[in-house]
Design a protein around this motif. Structure first.
Motif, PDB file in Angstrom:
ATOM      1  N   ASN A   1       0.791  -1.233   0.000  1.00  0.00           N
ATOM      2  CA  ASN A   1       0.000   0.000   0.000  1.00  0.00           C
ATOM      3  C   ASN A   1       0.823   1.283   0.000  1.00  0.00           C
ATOM      4  O   ASN A   1       0.274   2.373  -0.223  1.00  0.00           O
ATOM      5  N   ALA A   2       2.119   1.190   0.238  1.00  0.00           N
ATOM      6  CA  ALA A   2       2.957   2.391   0.282  1.00  0.00           C
ATOM      7  C   ALA A   2       3.082   3.017  -1.104  1.00  0.00           C
ATOM      8  O   ALA A   2       3.305   2.327  -2.096  1.00  0.00           O
ATOM      9  N   LYS A   3       2.961   4.334  -1.171  1.00  0.00           N
ATOM     10  CA  LYS A   3       2.983   5.065  -2.437  1.00  0.00           C
ATOM     11  C   LYS A   3       4.187   6.008  -2.509  1.00  0.00           C
ATOM     12  O   LYS A   3       4.690   6.477  -1.488  1.00  0.00           O
ATOM     13  N   TYR A   4       4.576   6.318  -3.713  1.00  0.00           N
ATOM     14  CA  TYR A   4       5.666   7.256  -3.933  1.00  0.00           C
ATOM     15  C   TYR A   4       5.382   8.594  -3.258  1.00  0.00           C
ATOM     16  O   TYR A   4       6.275   9.195  -2.646  1.00  0.00           O
ATOM     17  N   ASP A   5       4.159   9.056  -3.364  1.00  0.00           N
ATOM     18  CA  ASP A   5       3.802  10.358  -2.790  1.00  0.00           C
ATOM     19  C   ASP A   5       3.923  10.380  -1.272  1.00  0.00           C
ATOM     20  O   ASP A   5       3.943  11.458  -0.666  1.00  0.00           O
TER      21      ASP A   5
END
Length: 492
Positions: free
Chosen positions: A58-62
């Motif tokens: 679930n971790a995102k670049y943003d």
């Protein structure tokens, strides 16, 4: 986690109970060779593997803080440079020749070379190339070299399928975060009994990063981590041989292997990291699972990465730094030196006690050679740890004058050096934190110079500059695979 000073990075084993009591901010310790690893009690919280998998998926670049993104880019640049630099070492030549007849579809490039391999063999060879000089990045809390297993896997996948620069950087950070957190949970006990933690923890980073790019769902990521747990690779007995660089290379390919199988629903246990007979309990007498699960997305181990100005183990860096400073400040030549006395932490002789290295790879694990060559050549790059340097008559003569003395009061990041000169003078230098540490980090300009030096003679200067530019601009790339393609040597 805030940046920490090196003094707390590798404490003596006697400090372990106090560190455990201090909570999550405490850093792991390296026991002296004479001390047995101590059991660190830790009740496994439920679902450690699942919690980690949920975060990775679930971790995102943003979500990445700006400083973490920047350190990820610096990590990439440094890794590509060392992969190019090591690409024509005999070790890599042998690996490429041995594996070529068995390679599958040629979908991935080798940095600094013109061959192409299937993605798992390309990841392996690039991983070997990036570690053969012992010049790669270092997570000082665990002595893990994070980029080797992770970047090698990601760039191979990025040539197989379209991957944006932002997705690539996010996966790189997540892979490093995964391996370093897992490493924190078992270091130093796991390392002290003989495991090469870059390989054993690195496979988790590779699996996590590869799984992220392959779009695994949460259950598949759990399985990928489980399959990675079944493939620990690397023993410290291999240090000083070609086998050492095998370990991050194999961790890279094993992680891809795990992620690809999991993508097709090849199952594993859901608790392979923390279960009673799982990875952490099987390979270590210390298990601090909170290091894996607490502060995910808030504290970043990847922000603590460091880069080497010298092509050898971290424990030798203070000695090389001290020798170069004394040499330059006093215009020393080898014939002026009668004896070099150095007070060092016990770990220095445990890891680098080879008195008579016969080849460059052994020289990287010789405190005697490291000090001698630093005085003679005023540097500690890959050229100073070549067969030529190790076998040079002046180096052999001077290393016999190096006298290391173990002093438990000296921290691993420190050294006290005293040089007796033939004219009777005595010169002294104490290093608290060597260049390249968190306290004295390599600048962007330093990293560019290191990259250019490593690429010299392998890639044309214009091509090397282009690869460097692509690394700096990775976040804006439509295809991260452009970096790997640009870093290959033309067949022309």
């Amino acid at each position: 986690m805030a940046y920490t000073n090196r003094r707390t990075i590798l404490q003596a084993a006697a400090a372990l109970p106090a560190l455990a009591a201090a909570g999550r901010g405490a850093l792991a310790a390296e026991p002296a060779a004479s001390e047995a690893p101590k059991k660190v009690a830790s009740v496994a919280p439920p679902h450690v593997t699942q919690i980690l998998a949920h975060y990775i998926v679930n971790a995102k670049y943003d979500d990445l803080p700006a400083n973490v993104r920047k350190e990820g880019v610096r990590t990439l640049l440094n890794w590509v440079g060392v992969a190019i630099g090591g690409s024509h070492h005999q070790t890599v030549d042998i690996a490429a020749s041995a594996l070529a007849p068995f390679s599958g579809p040629a979908k991935a490039s080798l940095f600094g070379r013109n061959e192409r391999f299937d993605i798992m063999n390309a990841a392996f060879i690039n991983g070997v190339s990036s570690h053969i000089f012992d010049y790669d990045d270092t997570h000082l809390k665990t002595i893990i070299h994070p980029a080797g297993p992770v970047a090698s896997a990601l760039l191979a996948i990025a040539e197989m399928k379209p991957v944006s620069g932002k997705d690539f950087l996010n996966a790189l950070v997540l892979g490093i975060e995964t391996e370093c957190r897992i490493g924190n949970a078992v270091y130093p006990n796991h390392y002290d009994v003989g495991w090469h933690i870059t390989g054993t923890a690195g496979v988790f980073g590779s699996a996590a990063a590869a799984g992220k790019l392959l779009g695994l769902n949460e259950q598949q990521m759990i399985w990928a981590l489980g399959l990675a747990a079944s493939q620990p690779v690397g023993l410290r007995e291999s240090f000083g041989s070609m086998n050492k660089s095998f370990n991050p290379g194999r961790a890279a390919s094993n992680g891809i292997f795990a992620a690809i199988l999991a993508s097709k629903n090849y199952t594993s246990s859901d608790g392979m990291i923390e279960a009673k007979r799982g990875w952490a309990n099987a390979i270590s007498t210390k298990q601090d699972y909170a290091e894996i699960t607490e502060g995910l997305g808030k504290r970043y181990e990847s922000a603590l990465n460091t880069y080497k100005p010298f092509a050898c183990g971290i424990v030798l860096h203070p000695l090389i730094d001290a020798a170069i400073q004394l040499r330059n400040e006093n215009k020393l030549t080898p014939d002026m030196i009668k004896q070099v006395n150095v007070k060092v932490h016990p770990l220095v002789l445990e890891l680098t006690g080879k008195k008579t290295p016969k080849e460059g790879l052994e020289g990287k694990f010789s405190v005697y050679h490291a000090v001698a060559i630093a005085f003679i050549e005023g540097a500690g790059g890959e050229k100073q740890f070549s067969d030529r340097a190790v076998q040079d008559a002046k180096t052999v003569e001077l290393r016999q004058k190096v006298v290391p003395v173990v002093d438990p009061s000296i921290k691993p990041e420190q050294v006290e050096m005293s040089v007796q000169l033939a004219d009777g003078r005595v010169l002294k230098k104490r290093i608290e934190h060597a260049v390249g540490s968190l306290e004295k980090p390599m600048s962007d300009v330093d990293l560019e110079r290191k990259f250019a030096d490593l690429a010299e003679g392998i890639l044309p200067r214009e091509q090397a500059a282009k690869v460097m530019e692509l690394c700096w601009k990775v976040e804006g790339l439509a295809s991260a695979g452009d970096i790997a393609r640009a870093g290959a040597r033309s067949t022309a």
